[in-house]
Design a protein around this motif. Structure first.
Motif, short mmCIF file in Angstrom:
data_model
loop_
_atom_site.label_atom_id
_atom_site.label_comp_id
_atom_site.label_asym_id
_atom_site.label_seq_id
_atom_site.Cartn_x
_atom_site.Cartn_y
_atom_site.Cartn_z
N ILE A 131 4.73 25.87 48.52
CA ILE A 131 4.78 24.27 48.03
C ILE A 131 4.90 24.59 46.43
CG2 ILE A 131 3.35 22.19 47.44
CD1 ILE A 131 2.34 22.57 50.10
N ARG A 132 6.16 23.96 46.00
CA ARG A 132 6.41 24.42 44.58
C ARG A 132 5.69 23.09 43.76
NH1 ARG A 132 12.12 23.49 41.67
NH2 ARG A 132 11.67 24.49 39.83
N ILE A 133 5.91 21.68 44.28
CA ILE A 133 5.22 20.64 43.44
C ILE A 133 4.61 19.77 44.21
CG2 ILE A 133 5.97 18.59 41.96
CD1 ILE A 133 8.42 19.87 41.03
N THR A 134 3.34 19.31 43.86
CA THR A 134 2.51 18.34 44.30
C THR A 134 2.66 17.18 43.55
OG1 THR A 134 1.00 19.91 45.55
CG2 THR A 134 0.31 17.71 45.18
N ALA A 135 2.87 15.99 43.90
CA ALA A 135 2.78 14.86 43.18
C ALA A 135 1.63 14.13 43.48
CB ALA A 135 3.88 13.91 43.60
N VAL A 136 0.71 13.87 42.49
CA VAL A 136 -0.69 13.01 42.64
C VAL A 136 -0.12 11.63 42.16
CG1 VAL A 136 -2.79 12.92 41.85
CG2 VAL A 136 -1.79 15.17 42.41
N VAL A 137 -0.66 10.68 43.10
CA VAL A 137 -0.46 9.36 42.66
C VAL A 137 -1.59 8.49 42.84
CG1 VAL A 137 1.01 7.25 43.10
CG2 VAL A 137 1.99 9.29 43.62
N PRO A 138 -2.20 8.28 41.69
CA PRO A 138 -3.26 7.28 41.69
C PRO A 138 -2.98 5.87 41.99
CG PRO A 138 -2.95 7.76 39.36
CD PRO A 138 -2.07 8.66 40.21
N ALA A 139 -3.62 5.22 42.96
CA ALA A 139 -3.15 3.86 43.02
C ALA A 139 -4.53 2.96 43.32
CB ALA A 139 -2.27 3.71 44.47
N TRP A 140 -4.42 1.91 42.70
CA TRP A 140 -5.43 0.81 42.95
C TRP A 140 -4.82 -0.40 42.91
CZ3 TRP A 140 -9.08 -1.56 38.65
CH2 TRP A 140 -9.77 -2.39 39.32
N ASN A 141 -4.80 -1.00 44.39
CA ASN A 141 -4.19 -2.30 44.47
C ASN A 141 -2.66 -2.13 44.11
OD1 ASN A 141 -6.34 -3.17 45.44
ND2 ASN A 141 -7.01 -4.14 43.68
N GLU A 142 -1.92 -1.10 44.84
CA GLU A 142 -0.34 -0.97 44.52
C GLU A 142 0.41 -0.99 45.79
OE1 GLU A 142 0.72 -1.43 41.41
OE2 GLU A 142 -0.83 -0.34 40.07
N ALA A 143 -0.20 -1.77 46.77
CA ALA A 143 0.57 -1.76 47.95
C ALA A 143 1.91 -2.10 47.98
CB ALA A 143 -0.21 -2.52 49.20
N PRO A 173 9.74 -1.72 33.20
CA PRO A 173 8.80 -3.14 33.35
C PRO A 173 8.00 -2.91 34.71
CG PRO A 173 10.87 -4.18 33.03
CD PRO A 173 11.03 -2.57 33.27
N ARG A 174 6.60 -3.60 34.92
CA ARG A 174 5.81 -3.73 36.02
C ARG A 174 6.62 -4.57 36.68
NH1 ARG A 174 1.16 -3.04 38.93
NH2 ARG A 174 -0.07 -1.58 37.66
N ARG A 175 7.01 -4.35 38.38
CA ARG A 175 7.40 -5.23 38.98
C ARG A 175 6.42 -6.14 40.01
NH1 ARG A 175 12.12 -2.42 42.24
NH2 ARG A 175 11.88 -0.58 41.10
N HIS A 176 5.65 -5.36 40.60
CA HIS A 176 4.56 -6.00 41.63
C HIS A 176 3.25 -5.63 40.79
CE1 HIS A 176 7.91 -5.64 44.55
NE2 HIS A 176 7.99 -4.47 44.09
N GLY A 177 2.25 -6.72 41.12
CA GLY A 177 0.87 -6.50 40.80
C GLY A 177 0.66 -6.69 39.43
N ARG A 178 -0.31 -6.17 38.90
CA ARG A 178 -0.74 -6.54 37.56
C ARG A 178 -1.25 -5.22 36.85
NH1 ARG A 178 -5.07 -9.08 36.32
NH2 ARG A 178 -6.60 -9.24 38.23
N SER A 179 -1.29 -5.19 35.64
CA SER A 179 -1.83 -4.27 34.69
C SER A 179 -3.45 -4.28 35.16
CB SER A 179 -1.80 -4.13 33.38
OG SER A 179 -2.32 -3.34 32.70
N LYS A 180 -4.02 -2.94 35.24
CA LYS A 180 -5.21 -2.74 35.38
C LYS A 180 -6.23 -2.66 34.30
CE LYS A 180 -4.18 -2.57 39.85
NZ LYS A 180 -2.61 -2.75 39.67
N PHE A 181 -5.63 -2.12 33.30
CA PHE A 181 -6.38 -1.77 32.16
C PHE A 181 -6.02 -3.18 31.01
CE2 PHE A 181 -5.39 2.07 33.90
CZ PHE A 181 -6.56 2.69 33.92
N GLY A 182 -7.22 -3.54 30.19
CA GLY A 182 -7.39 -4.60 29.41
C GLY A 182 -7.46 -4.13 27.90
#
Ligand code: GDP
Ligand code: MG
Length: 316
Positions: A6-18, A201-210
């Motif tokens: 395995i050359r590359i593992t992509a790690v994607v943290p997702a919180w409410n990004e369905a 730009p963000r297309r779906h959902g909203r930013s999680k950090f204030g």
């Protein structure tokens, strides 16, 4: 240990990004195919409530190279990254945001940077597609952080990064230290650099950090420096501060004692008392905070409770 092959593992943290994940998976798979070599994608669903788990389940069923976990609760981006780093089997580890703001098509440029000898390359959102209220404080944060760390980066907190496995194995990510990952790597002696990347730009959902992230950002920097640099040994720090306090406090008390001996009437100066009290209390709070960080650092390998696993046999 990386799994051979395995050359590359992509790690994607997702919180409410369905909504974003299916499109992201398509773009990511295309980009990973383009750079070549076997790959895998790890989705870390951080207690989402919007059906992100069902989407990951579907993606994992459609492609065995898609793996992941769903946490029982929301433990934060750093926890998600730490778990991703632990489960990753690739020789190189890519991280990117789940919200489609990072463009997977930039992957070849990150790969080229690692092939050029870097251990960690961080994306730099040169034309950041976010409001001014976010971009301006971020500029200040990056300038100060560069100066403190001794490493000039424009965008420490960019979610789009490519690491050699040695780096992800060496750094301990917990709390909110995901903001200062390049600093942690740099302080351990790894070669860290950046490449400018396209930001959308963000297309779906909203930013999680204030806005609170900017105050926290500086506190994270302080704690990262505290646990990472040998210049900041606890006793050296506390000892110096304590020593200066003792000297100054002792000097003042001696002076007052002398005044008393020669018979000067002592007046009470409430403001002076309050000032001194505030100084000491403030110092105590900071030192207690740093002690807390040290304890947190000792527990940095904590496992987070997992509710579901996708294409994953080992307990996560
Ligand atoms: N695992 C996890 N990921 C998070 C959390 N908060 C945000 N993220 C992810 O971090 C990425 C960036 O978050 P975002 O809200 O877009 O931040 P911004 O682009 O800086 O406004 C996205 O992929 C989010 O899903 C969290 O608490 N846990
Ligand atoms: Mg975003």
């Amino acid at each position: 240990m990386s799994t051979p092959g395995i050359r590359i593992t992509a790690v994607v943290p997702a919180w409410n990004e369905a909504e974003s994940l299916p499109e992201l998976q398509r773009e990511l798979a295309a980009a990973l195919d383009a750079v070549g070599g076997p790959w895998e994608v790890l989705y870390i669903d951080d207690g989402s409530r919007d059906g992100t788990d069902a989407v990951v389940e579907r993606l994992a069923a459609a492609d065995p190279r898609v793996r992941g976990v769903s946490f029982r609760g929301n433990y934060g981006k750093a926890a998600a990254l730490a778990t991703g780093f632990r489960l990753a089997r690739g020789a190189w580890i890519l991280t990117l945001d789940a919200d489609l703001q990072d463009d997977p098509a930039e992957l070849p440029r990150l790969v080229a940077a690692l092939e050029g000898g870097l251990d960690l390359v961080s994306g730099w959102k040169r034309r950041r597609q976010d409001p001014f209220s976010k971009t301006f404080p971020s500029k200040v944060f990056n300038l100060v952080t560069s100066w403190v760390v001794g490493l000039r980066l424009h965008d420490f907190n960019c979610g789009f990064k490519l690491y050699r496995r040695e780096v992800t194995e060496a750094i301990q990510v917990y709390g909110e230290l995901h903001r200062v990952l390049p600093a942690l790597a740099h302080w351990q002696g790894f070669r860290v650099g950046e490449v400018a990347v396209h930001h959308r730009p963000r297309r779906h959902g909203r930013s999680k950090f204030g806005v609170s992230r900017f105050v926290n950002g500086f506190l994270d920097l302080l704690s990262a420096a505290f646990i990472s640099t040998s210049a900041l040994k606890p006793l050296h720090v506390f000892g110096r501060i304590g020593g200066v306090c003792l000297l100054v406090g002792g000097g003042i008390s001696l002076w007052f004692f002398g005044q008393w001996v020669i018979g000067t009437p002592m007046r009470t100066r409430p403001l002076m008392l309050i000032g001194g009290w505030l100084l000491l209390t403030g110092l105590q709070f900071i030192l207690m905070g740093l002690l807390g960080e040290m304890i947190a650092h000792m527990r940095a390998h904590a496992d987070y409770p997992v509710r579901r696993r996708y294409n994953l046999d080992e307990p996560a």
